[in-house]
Scaffold this active site. Structure first.
Site, PDB file in Angstrom:
ATOM      1  N   GLN A 106       0.847  -1.195   0.000  1.00 35.89           N
ATOM      2  CA  GLN A 106       0.000   0.000   0.000  1.00 35.89           C
ATOM      3  C   GLN A 106       0.882   1.243   0.000  1.00 35.89           C
ATOM      4  O   GLN A 106       0.389   2.356  -0.061  1.00 35.89           O
ATOM      5  CB  GLN A 106      -0.869   0.028   1.256  1.00 35.89           C
ATOM      6  CG  GLN A 106      -1.811  -1.133   1.377  1.00 35.89           C
ATOM      7  CD  GLN A 106      -2.397  -1.204   2.777  1.00 35.89           C
ATOM      8  OE1 GLN A 106      -3.398  -0.564   3.084  1.00 35.89           O
ATOM      9  NE2 GLN A 106      -1.773  -1.968   3.639  1.00 35.89           N
ATOM     10  N   ASN A 107       2.183   1.025   0.134  1.00 38.28           N
ATOM     11  CA  ASN A 107       3.081   2.172   0.238  1.00 38.28           C
ATOM     12  C   ASN A 107       3.340   2.802  -1.123  1.00 38.28           C
ATOM     13  O   ASN A 107       3.359   2.116  -2.143  1.00 38.28           O
ATOM     14  CB  ASN A 107       4.401   1.757   0.885  1.00 38.28           C
ATOM     15  CG  ASN A 107       4.208   1.357   2.334  1.00 38.28           C
ATOM     16  OD1 ASN A 107       3.161   1.653   2.906  1.00 38.28           O
ATOM     17  ND2 ASN A 107       5.175   0.691   2.909  1.00 38.28           N
ATOM     18  N   VAL A 108       3.578   4.088  -1.077  1.00 38.97           N
ATOM     19  CA  VAL A 108       3.801   4.841  -2.312  1.00 38.97           C
ATOM     20  C   VAL A 108       5.254   5.310  -2.396  1.00 38.97           C
ATOM     21  O   VAL A 108       5.623   6.065  -3.279  1.00 38.97           O
ATOM     22  CB  VAL A 108       2.840   6.065  -2.378  1.00 38.97           C
ATOM     23  CG1 VAL A 108       1.385   5.599  -2.437  1.00 38.97           C
ATOM     24  CG2 VAL A 108       3.039   7.008  -1.188  1.00 38.97           C
ATOM     25  N   ASP A 109       6.091   4.851  -1.451  1.00 40.50           N
ATOM     26  CA  ASP A 109       7.428   5.424  -1.309  1.00 40.50           C
ATOM     27  C   ASP A 109       8.506   4.773  -2.182  1.00 40.50           C
ATOM     28  O   ASP A 109       9.636   5.264  -2.241  1.00 40.50           O
ATOM     29  CB  ASP A 109       7.860   5.386   0.169  1.00 40.50           C
ATOM     30  CG  ASP A 109       7.802   3.986   0.783  1.00 40.50           C
ATOM     31  OD1 ASP A 109       8.051   3.001   0.072  1.00 40.50           O
ATOM     32  OD2 ASP A 109       7.514   3.880   2.003  1.00 40.50           O
ATOM     33  N   HIS A 124      -1.405   1.467  -4.314  1.00 41.84           N
ATOM     34  CA  HIS A 124      -1.762   2.885  -4.137  1.00 41.84           C
ATOM     35  C   HIS A 124      -0.865   3.829  -4.927  1.00 41.84           C
ATOM     36  O   HIS A 124      -0.774   5.014  -4.605  1.00 41.84           O
ATOM     37  CB  HIS A 124      -1.752   3.250  -2.645  1.00 41.84           C
ATOM     38  CG  HIS A 124      -2.825   2.541  -1.856  1.00 41.84           C
ATOM     39  ND1 HIS A 124      -2.880   2.545  -0.483  1.00 41.84           N
ATOM     40  CD2 HIS A 124      -3.895   1.824  -2.271  1.00 41.84           C
ATOM     41  CE1 HIS A 124      -3.936   1.835  -0.082  1.00 41.84           C
ATOM     42  NE2 HIS A 124      -4.562   1.384  -1.140  1.00 41.84           N
ATOM     43  N   CYS A 155      -2.389  19.025 -22.083  1.00 40.33           N
ATOM     44  CA  CYS A 155      -3.703  19.685 -22.022  1.00 40.33           C
ATOM     45  C   CYS A 155      -3.710  20.953 -21.175  1.00 40.33           C
ATOM     46  O   CYS A 155      -4.718  21.657 -21.135  1.00 40.33           O
ATOM     47  CB  CYS A 155      -4.759  18.698 -21.512  1.00 40.33           C
ATOM     48  SG  CYS A 155      -4.642  18.413 -19.742  1.00 40.33           S
ATOM     49  N   GLY A 192       2.955  -4.382   8.955  1.00 43.60           N
ATOM     50  CA  GLY A 192       2.963  -2.928   9.113  1.00 43.60           C
ATOM     51  C   GLY A 192       1.780  -2.216   8.504  1.00 43.60           C
ATOM     52  O   GLY A 192       1.912  -1.112   7.995  1.00 43.60           O
ATOM     53  N   SER A 194      -2.397  -1.131   9.299  1.00 46.11           N
ATOM     54  CA  SER A 194      -3.451  -1.075  10.315  1.00 46.11           C
ATOM     55  C   SER A 194      -4.658  -1.907   9.890  1.00 46.11           C
ATOM     56  O   SER A 194      -5.590  -2.063  10.658  1.00 46.11           O
ATOM     57  CB  SER A 194      -3.869   0.382  10.554  1.00 46.11           C
ATOM     58  OG  SER A 194      -4.278   0.959   9.336  1.00 46.11           O
ATOM     59  N   ALA A 236       8.813  -4.637  11.833  1.00 44.80           N
ATOM     60  CA  ALA A 236       9.183  -5.360  10.611  1.00 44.80           C
ATOM     61  C   ALA A 236      10.702  -5.516  10.534  1.00 44.80           C
ATOM     62  O   ALA A 236      11.202  -6.564  10.132  1.00 44.80           O
ATOM     63  CB  ALA A 236       8.667  -4.598   9.395  1.00 44.80           C
TER      64      ALA A 236
HETATM   65  P1  NAD Z   1      -1.276   2.943   8.803  1.00 45.32           P
HETATM   66  O1  NAD Z   1      -0.471   4.170   9.135  1.00 45.32           O
HETATM   67  O2  NAD Z   1      -2.741   3.004   8.904  1.00 45.32           O
HETATM   68  O3  NAD Z   1      -0.796   1.754   9.774  1.00 45.32           O
HETATM   69  C1  NAD Z   1       0.552   1.466  10.005  1.00 45.32           C
HETATM   70  C2  NAD Z   1       0.638   0.214  10.869  1.00 45.32           C
HETATM   71  O4  NAD Z   1       1.998  -0.117  11.023  1.00 45.32           O
HETATM   72  C3  NAD Z   1       0.049   0.367  12.267  1.00 45.32           C
HETATM   73  O5  NAD Z   1      -0.806  -0.723  12.555  1.00 45.32           O
HETATM   74  C4  NAD Z   1       1.287   0.341  13.179  1.00 45.32           C
HETATM   75  O6  NAD Z   1       1.028  -0.278  14.437  1.00 45.32           O
HETATM   76  C5  NAD Z   1       2.246  -0.484  12.366  1.00 45.32           C
HETATM   77  N1  NAD Z   1       3.670  -0.215  12.618  1.00 45.32           N
HETATM   78  C6  NAD Z   1       4.250   0.893  13.137  1.00 45.32           C
HETATM   79  N2  NAD Z   1       5.589   0.760  13.157  1.00 45.32           N
HETATM   80  C7  NAD Z   1       5.860  -0.466  12.635  1.00 45.32           C
HETATM   81  C8  NAD Z   1       7.056  -1.185  12.381  1.00 45.32           C
HETATM   82  N3  NAD Z   1       8.262  -0.650  12.654  1.00 45.32           N
HETATM   83  N4  NAD Z   1       6.969  -2.424  11.843  1.00 45.32           N
HETATM   84  C9  NAD Z   1       5.763  -2.985  11.557  1.00 45.32           C
HETATM   85  N5  NAD Z   1       4.579  -2.337  11.773  1.00 45.32           N
HETATM   86  C10 NAD Z   1       4.634  -1.092  12.295  1.00 45.32           C
HETATM   87  O7  NAD Z   1      -0.774   2.471   7.373  1.00 45.32           O
HETATM   88  P2  NAD Z   1      -1.492   1.615   6.238  1.00 45.32           P
HETATM   89  O8  NAD Z   1      -2.197   0.457   6.849  1.00 45.32           O
HETATM   90  O9  NAD Z   1      -0.447   1.406   5.199  1.00 45.32           O
HETATM   91  O10 NAD Z   1      -2.637   2.538   5.623  1.00 45.32           O
HETATM   92  C11 NAD Z   1      -2.507   3.920   5.448  1.00 45.32           C
HETATM   93  C12 NAD Z   1      -2.515   4.485   4.042  1.00 45.32           C
HETATM   94  O11 NAD Z   1      -1.512   5.485   4.050  1.00 45.32           O
HETATM   95  C13 NAD Z   1      -2.148   3.596   2.908  1.00 45.32           C
HETATM   96  O12 NAD Z   1      -3.099   3.813   1.928  1.00 45.32           O
HETATM   97  C14 NAD Z   1      -0.790   4.085   2.373  1.00 45.32           C
HETATM   98  O13 NAD Z   1      -0.823   4.187   0.961  1.00 45.32           O
HETATM   99  C15 NAD Z   1      -0.651   5.461   2.912  1.00 45.32           C
HETATM  100  N6  NAD Z   1       0.705   5.832   3.412  1.00 45.32           N
HETATM  101  C16 NAD Z   1       1.832   5.366   2.796  1.00 45.32           C
HETATM  102  C17 NAD Z   1       3.084   5.718   3.302  1.00 45.32           C
HETATM  103  C18 NAD Z   1       4.325   5.196   2.611  1.00 45.32           C
HETATM  104  O14 NAD Z   1       4.313   4.976   1.407  1.00 45.32           O
HETATM  105  N7  NAD Z   1       5.425   4.989   3.343  1.00 45.32           N
HETATM  106  C19 NAD Z   1       3.188   6.525   4.421  1.00 45.32           C
HETATM  107  C20 NAD Z   1       2.018   6.997   5.013  1.00 45.32           C
HETATM  108  C21 NAD Z   1       0.776   6.630   4.501  1.00 45.32           C
END
Ligand code: NAD
Length: 247
Positions: A106-109, A124, A155, A192, A194, A236
């Site tokens: 789900q990460n965009v990084d 995402h 455009c 990692g 939620s 993680a």
């Molecule tokens: P979230 O922020 O809702 O949840 C993060 C989860 O990770 C939490 O349950 C937390 O307890 C857990 N966590 C915290 N530290 C950790 C670690 N060191 N190791 C393992 N788990 C750990 O994130 P989500 O569920 O990815 O959903 C949020 C949305 O935000 C997604 O759609 C995502 O695209 C976006 N998002 C992405 C980034 C990124 O690309 N890095 C950053 C912020 C938000």
């Protein structure tokens, strides 16, 4: 703590060693140890008074494109400074060792690719790419006119980051492949996240329904925890290298 101090259930180790098809779903938590803030972290500096869920929407961009572009510029700078951590690296190595391995994020990084993962289903999008807000087509370059956000060279519409905002649909092909991998795996790792943002949050449940075992790696409990076969309470960066070591 040395790696061998972590005790892992025997049945989990057997599942890990015996699985030919493993799917992994990652969320913002895996990049937290690289210094990329999660949405639930309090934003700092200029951004402290905003809620990310109010900025990551098409409505927010329509209302105030300059503000949303600025927020992404700040996040892009954080991502550019970040480096993959032990968790990302362990997953890249797992891909090399497991024949039927699928990484869904789900990460965009872009940190999974930077860690060496070759095939990544980015549900995402990716913050390092841009597209036209009006046409949806990728934009790689634009003329510097001073406009913020910049303008699409085709455009003249605004350029936006190529990420999926709240309320938008996910890339169809990536979602399809993610569903297929979740339904076809023997072991599903949920790392990692939620487990709240749909449809990604439904993937471990698809895996469970299809008979797979699910391992959650998260320092905190989530809505998935009571359903997971195993839950490892830890980061993680600590847990994934340990799993790899014991493979
Ligand atoms: P979230 O922020 O809702 O949840 C993060 C989860 O990770 C939490 O349950 C937390 O307890 C857990 N966590 C915290 N530290 C950790 C670690 N060191 N190791 C393992 N788990 C750990 O994130 P989500 O569920 O990815 O959903 C949020 C949305 O935000 C997604 O759609 C995502 O695209 C976006 N998002 C992405 C980034 C990124 O690309 N890095 C950053 C912020 C938000």
């Amino acid at each position: 703590m040395t790696t061998n101090d972590i005790s892992l259930p025997e049945a989990l180790l057997r599942a890990l060693r015996g699985s030919q098809r493993i799917a992994v779903l990652t969320g913002a938590g895996i990049s937290a140890e690289s210094g990329v803030p999660m949405f639930r972290d309090t934003m700092t500096g200029l951004w402290a008074r905003y809620n990310p869920e109010d900025l990551a929407t098409p409505e927010a961009f329509r209302r105030d494109p300059k503000l949303v572009w600025g927020w992404y510029a700040w996040r892009r700078a954080l991502v550019a400074q970040a480096t993959p951590n032990a968790g990302h690296l362990a997953l890249a190595e797992l891909e090399r060792r497991i024949p039927g391995f699928t990484l869904i994020t789900q990460n965009v990084d872009g940190l999974h690719r930077r860690a060496g993962s070759r095939r990544v289903l980015e549900l995402h999008g990716n913050i390092t790419r841009n597209k036209c807000f009006d046409e949806g087509t990728l934009v790689e370059d634009w003329e510097e006119t001073g406009s913020v956000p910049p303008l699409c060279p085709r455009c003249g519409g605004y350029v936006r980051p190529d990420v999926v905002w709240f309320g938008e649909v996910l890339p169809e092909q990536a979602l399809e492949e993610a569903l297929e991998a979740s339904r076809g795996c023997e072991l599903f790792l949920c790392v990692g996240t939620s487990a709240l943002v749909q449809p990604a949050a439904s993937l471990p449940f698809e895996a469970l329904r299809a008979g797979a075992r699910v391992l959650e790696v998260n320092p905190d409990a989530t809505p998935l925890t009571p359903h997971a076969t195993w839950s490892l309470r830890g980061t993680a960066g600590m847990m994934l290298p340990e799993l790899l070591d014991r493979l």
